[in-house]
Design a protein around this motif. Structure first.
Motif, PDB file in Angstrom:
ATOM      1  N   GLY A  26       0.807  -1.218   0.000  1.00 19.47           N
ATOM      2  CA  GLY A  26       0.000   0.000   0.000  1.00 19.47           C
ATOM      3  C   GLY A  26       0.842   1.270   0.000  1.00 19.47           C
ATOM      4  N   LYS A  27       2.156   1.115   0.138  1.00 17.30           N
ATOM      5  CA  LYS A  27       3.022   2.304   0.223  1.00 17.30           C
ATOM      6  C   LYS A  27       3.591   2.717  -1.149  1.00 17.30           C
ATOM      7  CE  LYS A  27       3.377   2.873   4.834  1.00 17.30           C
ATOM      8  NZ  LYS A  27       2.031   2.447   5.251  1.00 17.30           N
ATOM      9  N   GLY A  28       3.350   1.905  -2.162  1.00 13.23           N
ATOM     10  CA  GLY A  28       3.877   2.259  -3.489  1.00 13.23           C
ATOM     11  C   GLY A  28       2.746   2.389  -4.493  1.00 13.23           C
ATOM     12  N   GLN A  29       3.097   2.434  -5.746  1.00 11.69           N
ATOM     13  CA  GLN A  29       2.112   2.613  -6.817  1.00 11.69           C
ATOM     14  C   GLN A  29       2.341   1.577  -7.909  1.00 11.69           C
ATOM     15  OE1 GLN A  29       1.214   6.533  -8.153  1.00 11.69           O
ATOM     16  NE2 GLN A  29       0.076   6.374  -6.240  1.00 11.69           N
ATOM     17  N   LEU A  30       1.254   1.097  -8.511  1.00  7.33           N
ATOM     18  CA  LEU A  30       1.413   0.216  -9.665  1.00  7.33           C
ATOM     19  C   LEU A  30       1.912   1.059 -10.842  1.00  7.33           C
ATOM     20  CD1 LEU A  30      -1.800  -1.904  -9.107  1.00  7.33           C
ATOM     21  CD2 LEU A  30       0.569  -2.626  -8.765  1.00  7.33           C
ATOM     22  N   PRO A  31       2.651   0.439 -11.776  1.00  7.85           N
ATOM     23  CA  PRO A  31       3.288   1.242 -12.837  1.00  7.85           C
ATOM     24  C   PRO A  31       2.273   1.783 -13.852  1.00  7.85           C
ATOM     25  CG  PRO A  31       3.708  -1.095 -13.194  1.00  7.85           C
ATOM     26  CD  PRO A  31       2.969  -0.992 -11.894  1.00  7.85           C
ATOM     27  N   ASP A  32       1.900   3.035 -13.709  1.00  6.27           N
ATOM     28  CA  ASP A  32       0.903   3.596 -14.630  1.00  6.27           C
ATOM     29  C   ASP A  32       1.496   3.852 -16.020  1.00  6.27           C
ATOM     30  OD1 ASP A  32       2.548   5.624 -13.906  1.00  6.27           O
ATOM     31  OD2 ASP A  32       0.969   6.975 -13.184  1.00  6.27           O
ATOM     32  N   PHE A  33       2.844   3.796 -16.128  1.00  2.88           N
ATOM     33  CA  PHE A  33       3.443   4.005 -17.445  1.00  2.88           C
ATOM     34  C   PHE A  33       3.425   2.724 -18.281  1.00  2.88           C
ATOM     35  CE2 PHE A  33       6.657   3.109 -14.311  1.00  2.88           C
ATOM     36  CZ  PHE A  33       7.481   2.165 -14.903  1.00  2.88           C
ATOM     37  N   ILE A  34       2.972   1.606 -17.669  1.00  6.65           N
ATOM     38  CA  ILE A  34       2.737   0.384 -18.456  1.00  6.65           C
ATOM     39  C   ILE A  34       1.305  -0.066 -18.123  1.00  6.65           C
ATOM     40  CG2 ILE A  34       3.548  -1.938 -19.053  1.00  6.65           C
ATOM     41  CD1 ILE A  34       6.257  -1.248 -17.863  1.00  6.65           C
ATOM     42  N   PRO A  35       0.317   0.434 -18.862  1.00  6.14           N
ATOM     43  CA  PRO A  35      -1.084   0.160 -18.498  1.00  6.14           C
ATOM     44  C   PRO A  35      -1.395  -1.330 -18.340  1.00  6.14           C
ATOM     45  CG  PRO A  35      -0.974   1.829 -20.212  1.00  6.14           C
ATOM     46  CD  PRO A  35       0.426   1.341 -20.011  1.00  6.14           C
ATOM     47  N   ALA A  36      -0.706  -2.200 -19.080  1.00  9.34           N
ATOM     48  CA  ALA A  36      -0.993  -3.639 -18.973  1.00  9.34           C
ATOM     49  C   ALA A  36      -0.610  -4.189 -17.604  1.00  9.34           C
ATOM     50  CB  ALA A  36      -0.264  -4.418 -20.068  1.00  9.34           C
ATOM     51  N   LEU A  37       0.174  -3.455 -16.826  1.00  9.41           N
ATOM     52  CA  LEU A  37       0.630  -3.980 -15.532  1.00  9.41           C
ATOM     53  C   LEU A  37      -0.025  -3.278 -14.345  1.00  9.41           C
ATOM     54  CD1 LEU A  37       4.499  -4.304 -16.136  1.00  9.41           C
ATOM     55  CD2 LEU A  37       2.733  -6.050 -16.400  1.00  9.41           C
ATOM     56  N   ASP A  38      -0.981  -2.374 -14.608  1.00 13.55           N
ATOM     57  CA  ASP A  38      -1.467  -1.576 -13.482  1.00 13.55           C
ATOM     58  C   ASP A  38      -2.638  -2.229 -12.742  1.00 13.55           C
ATOM     59  OD1 ASP A  38      -3.648  -1.115 -15.011  1.00 13.55           O
ATOM     60  OD2 ASP A  38      -3.392   1.061 -15.169  1.00 13.55           O
ATOM     61  N   HIS A  39      -2.868  -3.526 -12.978  1.00 14.01           N
ATOM     62  CA  HIS A  39      -3.974  -4.196 -12.279  1.00 14.01           C
ATOM     63  C   HIS A  39      -3.475  -5.350 -11.398  1.00 14.01           C
ATOM     64  CE1 HIS A  39      -3.299  -6.098 -16.210  1.00 14.01           C
ATOM     65  NE2 HIS A  39      -3.349  -7.196 -15.484  1.00 14.01           N
ATOM     66  N   GLU A  40      -2.158  -5.428 -11.183  1.00 16.34           N
ATOM     67  CA  GLU A  40      -1.635  -6.515 -10.337  1.00 16.34           C
ATOM     68  C   GLU A  40      -2.127  -6.336  -8.903  1.00 16.34           C
ATOM     69  OE1 GLU A  40       0.070  -8.943 -11.702  1.00 16.34           O
ATOM     70  OE2 GLU A  40       0.415  -8.006 -13.644  1.00 16.34           O
ATOM     71  N   ASP A  41      -2.110  -7.418  -8.130  1.00 14.22           N
ATOM     72  CA  ASP A  41      -2.576  -7.372  -6.742  1.00 14.22           C
ATOM     73  C   ASP A  41      -1.421  -6.941  -5.833  1.00 14.22           C
ATOM     74  OD1 ASP A  41      -3.284  -7.908  -4.162  1.00 14.22           O
ATOM     75  OD2 ASP A  41      -4.129  -9.894  -4.562  1.00 14.22           O
ATOM     76  N   PRO A  42      -1.522  -5.775  -5.189  1.00  9.68           N
ATOM     77  CA  PRO A  42      -0.406  -5.248  -4.386  1.00  9.68           C
ATOM     78  C   PRO A  42       0.002  -6.172  -3.243  1.00  9.68           C
ATOM     79  CG  PRO A  42      -2.089  -3.569  -4.689  1.00  9.68           C
ATOM     80  CD  PRO A  42      -2.663  -4.847  -5.221  1.00  9.68           C
ATOM     81  N   GLY A  43      -0.913  -7.030  -2.795  1.00 14.30           N
ATOM     82  CA  GLY A  43      -0.611  -7.907  -1.661  1.00 14.30           C
ATOM     83  C   GLY A  43       0.201  -9.128  -2.028  1.00 14.30           C
ATOM     84  N   ARG A  44       0.417  -9.341  -3.305  1.00 15.32           N
ATOM     85  CA  ARG A  44       1.172 -10.525  -3.728  1.00 15.32           C
ATOM     86  C   ARG A  44       2.664 -10.247  -3.635  1.00 15.32           C
ATOM     87  NH1 ARG A  44      -1.725 -12.640  -9.215  1.00 15.32           N
ATOM     88  NH2 ARG A  44      -3.120 -14.125  -8.197  1.00 15.32           N
ATOM     89  N   ILE A  45       3.296 -10.912  -2.709  1.00 15.82           N
ATOM     90  CA  ILE A  45       4.734 -10.701  -2.497  1.00 15.82           C
ATOM     91  C   ILE A  45       5.433 -12.056  -2.516  1.00 15.82           C
ATOM     92  CG2 ILE A  45       6.484  -9.860  -0.879  1.00 15.82           C
ATOM     93  CD1 ILE A  45       4.391  -8.040   0.268  1.00 15.82           C
ATOM     94  N   SER A  46       6.614 -12.067  -3.037  1.00 16.17           N
ATOM     95  CA  SER A  46       7.368 -13.309  -3.101  1.00 16.17           C
ATOM     96  C   SER A  46       8.828 -13.035  -2.747  1.00 16.17           C
ATOM     97  CB  SER A  46       7.249 -13.844  -4.529  1.00 16.17           C
ATOM     98  OG  SER A  46       7.787 -15.109  -4.613  1.00 16.17           O
ATOM     99  N   VAL A  47       9.412 -13.928  -1.981  1.00 16.74           N
ATOM    100  CA  VAL A  47      10.808 -13.760  -1.549  1.00 16.74           C
ATOM    101  C   VAL A  47      11.509 -15.108  -1.751  1.00 16.74           C
ATOM    102  CG1 VAL A  47      12.320 -13.024   0.335  1.00 16.74           C
ATOM    103  CG2 VAL A  47       9.979 -12.159   0.234  1.00 16.74           C
ATOM    104  N   CYS A  48      12.482 -15.150  -2.644  1.00 15.41           N
ATOM    105  CA  CYS A  48      13.117 -16.435  -2.983  1.00 15.41           C
ATOM    106  C   CYS A  48      14.642 -16.319  -2.956  1.00 15.41           C
ATOM    107  CB  CYS A  48      12.727 -16.872  -4.396  1.00 15.41           C
ATOM    108  SG  CYS A  48      10.965 -17.140  -4.584  1.00 15.41           S
ATOM    109  N   ALA A  49      15.265 -17.448  -2.684  1.00 13.78           N
ATOM    110  CA  ALA A  49      16.734 -17.522  -2.721  1.00 13.78           C
ATOM    111  C   ALA A  49      17.136 -18.835  -3.377  1.00 13.78           C
ATOM    112  CB  ALA A  49      17.305 -17.460  -1.299  1.00 13.78           C
ATOM    113  N   THR A  50      18.226 -18.799  -4.140  1.00 17.51           N
ATOM    114  CA  THR A  50      18.811 -20.025  -4.682  1.00 17.51           C
ATOM    115  C   THR A  50      20.273 -20.066  -4.253  1.00 17.51           C
ATOM    116  OG1 THR A  50      17.339 -20.015  -6.605  1.00 17.51           O
ATOM    117  CG2 THR A  50      19.344 -21.339  -6.778  1.00 17.51           C
ATOM    118  N   ASP A  51      20.660 -21.161  -3.583  1.00 15.32           N
ATOM    119  CA  ASP A  51      22.056 -21.247  -3.151  1.00 15.32           C
ATOM    120  C   ASP A  51      22.925 -21.768  -4.299  1.00 15.32           C
ATOM    121  OD1 ASP A  51      21.948 -24.040  -3.227  1.00 15.32           O
ATOM    122  OD2 ASP A  51      21.483 -24.220  -1.093  1.00 15.32           O
ATOM    123  N   LEU A  52      24.214 -21.830  -4.071  1.00 15.07           N
ATOM    124  CA  LEU A  52      25.124 -22.155  -5.174  1.00 15.07           C
ATOM    125  C   LEU A  52      25.166 -23.647  -5.470  1.00 15.07           C
ATOM    126  CD1 LEU A  52      28.004 -19.568  -4.873  1.00 15.07           C
ATOM    127  CD2 LEU A  52      25.736 -19.381  -5.869  1.00 15.07           C
TER     128      LEU A  52
END
Ligand code: GLN
Length: 313
Positions: A26-52
């Motif tokens: 809720g603290k940022g903005q969806l990218p209005d300069f790419i209209p196709a991407l301005d409907h994503e769900d702000p609550g969807r977050i992902s955090v991933c790591a891949t080790d060596l």
């Protein structure tokens, strides 16, 4: 290479990073300069790591696909160098931080004829001009095959709706391409270069795939699963250096202080980070700050950098 963290440590850090980052929904903005991407769900977050060793760990509420956007600029640069060689590529684009937004136009008019670096839009369009092949399709398929290797997903492909949307609405990028044609940076068809650039941006990826690519960069170019060489070690050094100095556009310095791991953001909400000799990270949260970087993604990286002691300076 030695495993430096236990799976439990990584999992716990990822989970905590996710909880921490989620506070910034809720603290940022969806990218209005790419209209196709301005409907994503702000609550969807992902955090991933891949080790060596190629183990991937994930946390967060979303493991789906998002638009790779500017993270693809590194892959485009690699393909450009493979096709045309470093001399040609670096006659068309520099390696210095620009201190400007990713689609700033003024430098090409007032400062230098060639774009400052390959991680801003004009630099990536210049990279696209260095791809070789019979036609646009052949050029794209070579790039796509490379992306498939580096993301460990041979099926990776672009979303035509996002690419078409940017081809129609990306007036600044078209201005940048025209300016470079005028400046003699490249010859040929700037519309083709723009489309190749946009197809790269529109690759549909997961945060786990991005973290895998991060692990390739962190491991000096070796495939984390098989140990096979995917990228030259010197190139990886260059890409990490470019990420560290130019990866977040005009907020790269702040990122260096807050996170301190070479990283590259994309306006689709993803961020790639490569902690040399340790691991790759891929984070996602669709809301952006005023500079085009994922707000929650930045927070997640800030947390992980501390928790796993990943900073390089
Ligand atoms: N496709 C976007 C653009 O050209 C990429 C910008 C970004 O990810 N920062 O504007």
């Amino acid at each position: 290479m030695l495993m430096q963290y236990t799976p439990g440590q990584i999992r716990q850090a990822l989970e905590e990073a996710y909880q921490y980052a989620a506070q910034w929904v809720g603290k940022g903005q969806l990218p209005d300069f790419i209209p196709a991407l301005d409907h994503e769900d702000p609550g969807r977050i992902s955090v991933c790591a891949t080790d060596l060793e190629g183990n991937t760990y994930t946390a967060g509420s979303y493991q789906g696909r998002f638009s790779m956007q500017s993270i693809s600029k590194i892959i485009l640069l690699e393909q450009a160098i493979r096709d045309s060689g470093e001399d040609v590529v670096f006659s068309r684009v520099g390696v210095e931080p620009s201190g400007t937004s990713f689609h700033s136009v003024y430098r090409l008019e007032l400062v230098e004829k060639v774009p400052a670096n390959p991680l801003i839009n004009p630099g990536a369009i210049a990279s696209a001009s260095c791809l070789t092949g019979r036609d646009k399709e052949e050029k794209y398929q070579k790039f796509r095959a490379l992306a498939g290797q580096l993301l460990d997903n041979p099926q990776v492909d672009y979303d035509p709706a996002v690419c078409d949307c940017e081809m129609k609405t990306g007036h600044r990028n078209r201005a940048l391409a025209s300016m470079m044609l005028h400046n003699g940076v490249f010859t040929g068809d700037p519309e083709e270069y723009l489309e190749l650039y946009y197809r790269g941006c529109a690759l549909r990826v997961t945060a786990a795939e991005v973290s895998y690519f991060g692990a390739v960069l962190a491991g000096d170019g070796l495939c984390p699963k098989t140990g096979r060489r995917l990228l030259e070690a010197d190139r990886c050094r260059m890409y990490r250096a470019l990420m560290a100095t130019c990866g977040m556009y005009d907020t790269t310095g702040r990122y260096a202080i807050q996170v301190g791991i070479p990283g590259k953001s994309g306006s689709g909400g993803g961020i790639l980070a490569a902690a040399r000799g340790k691991m790759g990270l891929g984070v996602y949260g669709p809301e952006l700050d005023g500079h085009g970087n994922s707000v929650c993604g930045m927070k997640a990286l800030e947390y992980l950098s501390r928790a796993l002691d990943l900073r390089v300076y």
